[in-house]
Design an enzyme around this catalytic site. Structure first.
Site, PDB file in Angstrom:
ATOM      1  N   SER A 177       0.826  -1.185   0.000  1.00 22.10           N
ATOM      2  CA  SER A 177       0.000   0.000   0.000  1.00 22.10           C
ATOM      3  C   SER A 177       0.872   1.251   0.000  1.00 22.10           C
ATOM      4  CB  SER A 177      -0.975  -0.056   1.183  1.00 22.10           C
ATOM      5  OG  SER A 177      -2.090   0.760   0.972  1.00 22.10           O
ATOM      6  N   ASP A 196      -8.684  -5.360  -6.321  1.00 24.50           N
ATOM      7  CA  ASP A 196      -8.369  -4.329  -5.335  1.00 24.50           C
ATOM      8  C   ASP A 196      -9.170  -3.069  -5.665  1.00 24.50           C
ATOM      9  OD1 ASP A 196      -7.236  -2.502  -3.563  1.00 24.50           O
ATOM     10  OD2 ASP A 196      -5.207  -3.284  -3.828  1.00 24.50           O
ATOM     11  N   HIS A 246      -7.400  -5.809  -1.491  1.00 20.28           N
ATOM     12  CA  HIS A 246      -6.210  -5.111  -0.992  1.00 20.28           C
ATOM     13  C   HIS A 246      -5.536  -5.985   0.073  1.00 20.28           C
ATOM     14  CE1 HIS A 246      -3.925  -1.408  -0.832  1.00 20.28           C
ATOM     15  NE2 HIS A 246      -4.065  -1.317   0.481  1.00 20.28           N
TER      16      HIS A 246
END
Length: 638
Positions: free
Chosen positions: A197, A303, A331
């Site tokens: 991320s 995602d 994610h």
């Protein structure tokens, strides 16, 4: 060669062989290299644990002194006692103090003297005994660092770059007492960056500077363009998003960063949605040519937080050795999907690019793709080599539901923006008229097809307002068991059992909760989504308003994907105006007229869609209840 992973908690094995001062890449004079791979011979419990503050070239908190990045280090004791020099695995993160890392949200922990005793995740536990140092850097303005978080900007990227420079003897650092800290005494400077991320995003940004000594990066679910993360082709994802992210991770007094916060608000320009100098600074893709490091990407094909164009447009620009894992979850870190295989592959990747071991990983197929729950294939590249972009007309069908392929005649579809129309309602029941959407369906597939690449839909429209948002969804209509990426775990369920991945101490164990795939059987699934502000059809840098008495061609790019549509299923295209779940709609209440003759779907396909019938097939698709809340106002989740 298949290697056996050590899953037990290891207390560390002290090296009994004299250690050469040469780099680990020499492979012949160090005890941690055996049989062409690194092995755990150094004590994790007895490792050196220390903190330094690296000086950056910036002062964005305006206090008159250069900003400093707090860096916590774990390295083999032999680097201090026997002059061993080792490569570095570096993770730069804004989350170490505020929010935690990984599926269990681990944070850094210090003893009473301020010495690091626990690093989040397993990287130090697993790799330090194998002849690596692990370095965890608090990004500017977070944790124990000074400066101010500028959310993907120069301060963030150049602060992390300064750590790579320090590891290579080009930047200065001090210990807490002000004495100099010299990294070249214990590292050969060969650095790899990793992170999921936001952490992976800064790895992309640092690599795009071309910094010497950064040998590889492993960006997981990472951003390559912050504009595309916070804007969808001129469509606002969420109001005041940069300011929200700044406040979420900020570790400084509010007054210290008031000016930075004001600049984030002003320069990100919510009012227009334009791509400007602020966003160009946070767009790493134009500098992909500067990247020297090898790149190992991992990304969920579903995602909805860091969407798939982030990996696709980065991958396509990179001219360096590269590898990629794509999987059906959202994610999610691959450590929580396919743990043994991921750790094994990551180990081999770091051994190749940081230790210099010729283990063949760079000669294997580049891409591993999860094609269905738990089913993986390896391929040479991505998109799939046989994929060909096909233009598919939008047929009139029965006048309510159109066809993918077939004749459109002079048909026009008309709908008015319905900003409260949910995705579930928009894609359900495609054979019926639903206010605020139009639907087109293929004939039932006679054989499987694969969508591999980036679809788009080109629409010839007349709009009664100066602009409107346009939303497109590609849908697989057909019952199947699928990864439940819209569920609470985004495709995984956390189990009560644990497995251990490296050595442990009393303060920092290497054991993590096991996970399993979270599956759902459904009669349809979204293949990909796309959004476009019509006034940004000419350029993302400025708006060109529409006149109500003219027809315009607007292309809506969809997110990159790789999905197989089974024989017997039906592929659908659903069009809306604004989308209240994946964006913050700036609805104008427009009425849109769509000329089918001038409109088409562009699909990167392996295989072909069957010839359409005169009318669309009957499809049963019920709204899917879900615990999913789209991440409109959430940060990049840890």
């Amino acid at each position: 060669m298949k290697r056996r992973l050590v899953l037990a908690v290891v207390t560390g094995i002290a090296a009994t062989v004299a250690v050469s001062a040469s780099p680990a890449s020499a492979a012949g004079g160090v005890p941690h290299v055996k049989g062409g791979e690194t092995v755990p011979v150094y004590s994790y419990e007895n490792a050196v644990r220390e903190s330094v503050w690296v000086q950056t070239p910036l002062d964005n908190d305006l206090d008159g002194v250069p900003d400093k990045i707090a860096v916590d280090i774990v390295r083999p004791r032999e680097t201090a006692e026997r002059h061993l020099k080792v490569p570095v695995i570096l993770e730069g993160s804004p989350y170490y103090s505020c929010c935690g890392r990984g599926n269990e949200s681990e944070r850094k922990q210090y003893d009473a003297s301020g010495t690091i005793v626990k690093q989040p995740l397993y990287y130090d536990n697993y790799f330090v005994p194998r002849g690596y140092a692990f370095v965890a850097a608090d990004l500017a303005g977070t944790g124990r660092s000074t400066g101010c978080m500028d959310v993907g900007g120069r301060e963030e990227v150049l602060g992390a770059k300064a750590v790579v420079d320090w590891l290579n003897g080009r930047a200065r650092a001090t210990y807490a007492d002000g004495t100099p800290a010299v990294a070249t005494r214990w590292t050969n400077g060969r650095t790899g960056m990793i992170g999921k991320s936001w952490d992976g995003s800064v790895a992309n940004g640092v690599a795009a500077t071309g910094v010497e000594g950064l040998e590889t990066i492993v960006p997981i679910s990472a951003i390559s363009s912050w504009y595309d993360y916070q804007r969808y082709n001129g469509v606002l994802r969420a109001e005041d998003y940069p300011e929200f992210l700044h406040r979420y991770v900020n570790g400084r007094p509010a007054e210290a960063c008031a000016e930075t916060l004001a600049r984030l608000d002003r320069d990100s320009d919510d009012a227009t949605g334009d791509y400007n100098a602020y966003w160009a600074e946070r767009d790493f893709r134009p500098d992909a040519r500067k990247v020297r490091a090898s790149v190992f990407i991992a990304h969920g094909l579903n995602d909805t937080n860091v969407t798939t164009d982030q990996f696709a447009q980065w991958w396509g620009r990179l001219g360096v050795p590269k590898k990629m894992w794509l999987y059906q979850a959202g994610h999610v870190d691959p450590f929580d999907l396919r743990r043994a295989e991921w750790v094994d592959t990551l180990h081999r990747w770091f051994d190749r690019w940081l230790q210099g071991l010729r283990n063949g990983i760079d000669r294997e197929p580049r891409v591993s793709i999860e094609t269905a729950p738990g089913a993986w294939v390896s391929e040479r590249d991505w998109p799939a080599a046989p994929a060909r972009t096909q233009r598919i007309t939008l047929g009139n069908g029965d006048g309510t539901t159109g066809t993918l392929g077939g004749a459109s005649g002079r048909a026009v579809r008309t709908w008015t923006d319905a900003p409260d129309l949910s995705e579930a309602a928009a894609v359900a029941g495609p054979n019926t008229a639903v206010a605020g959407r139009v639907a087109f369906l293929s004939a039932p597939l006679s054989r499987e097809v694969r969508v591999s690449g980036t679809p788009s839909v080109t629409l010839r429209v007349r709009v009664d307002k100066p602009t409107t948002e346009l939303t497109a969804r590609l849908v697989d209509y057909g019952t199947a068991t699928r990864v439940d990426y819209l569920g609470r775990g985004e495709g995984i369920t956390t189990l009560p059992t644990e497995s251990c991945w490296g050595a442990s101490t009393a303060a920092d164990d290497a054991c993590y909760r096991d996970t399993a795939a979270s599956l759902i059987t459904s009669d349809h699934a979204i293949v990909t989504r796309g959004w476009q502000d019509a006034a940004h059809r000419v350029s993302l840098r400025f708006r060109t308003p529409l006149r109500h008495d003219r027809w315009y061609t607007v292309t809506v790019p969809m997110q990159a994907t790789d999905q197989r549509i089974a024989a017997g299923h039906v592929l659908g295209l659903i069009l809306q105006a604004s989308d209240n779940e994946y964006s913050t709609p700036q609805s104008t209440g427009a009425t849109i007229r769509l000329d089918l003759r001038g409109s088409s779907l562009s699909l990167p396909l392996v295989g072909r869609l069957p010839a359409p019938g005169a009318t669309a097939p009957a499809v049963s698709a019920e709204p899917v209840p879900s615990t999913f809340a789209p991440p409109r106002f959430d940060p990049l989740v840890p």
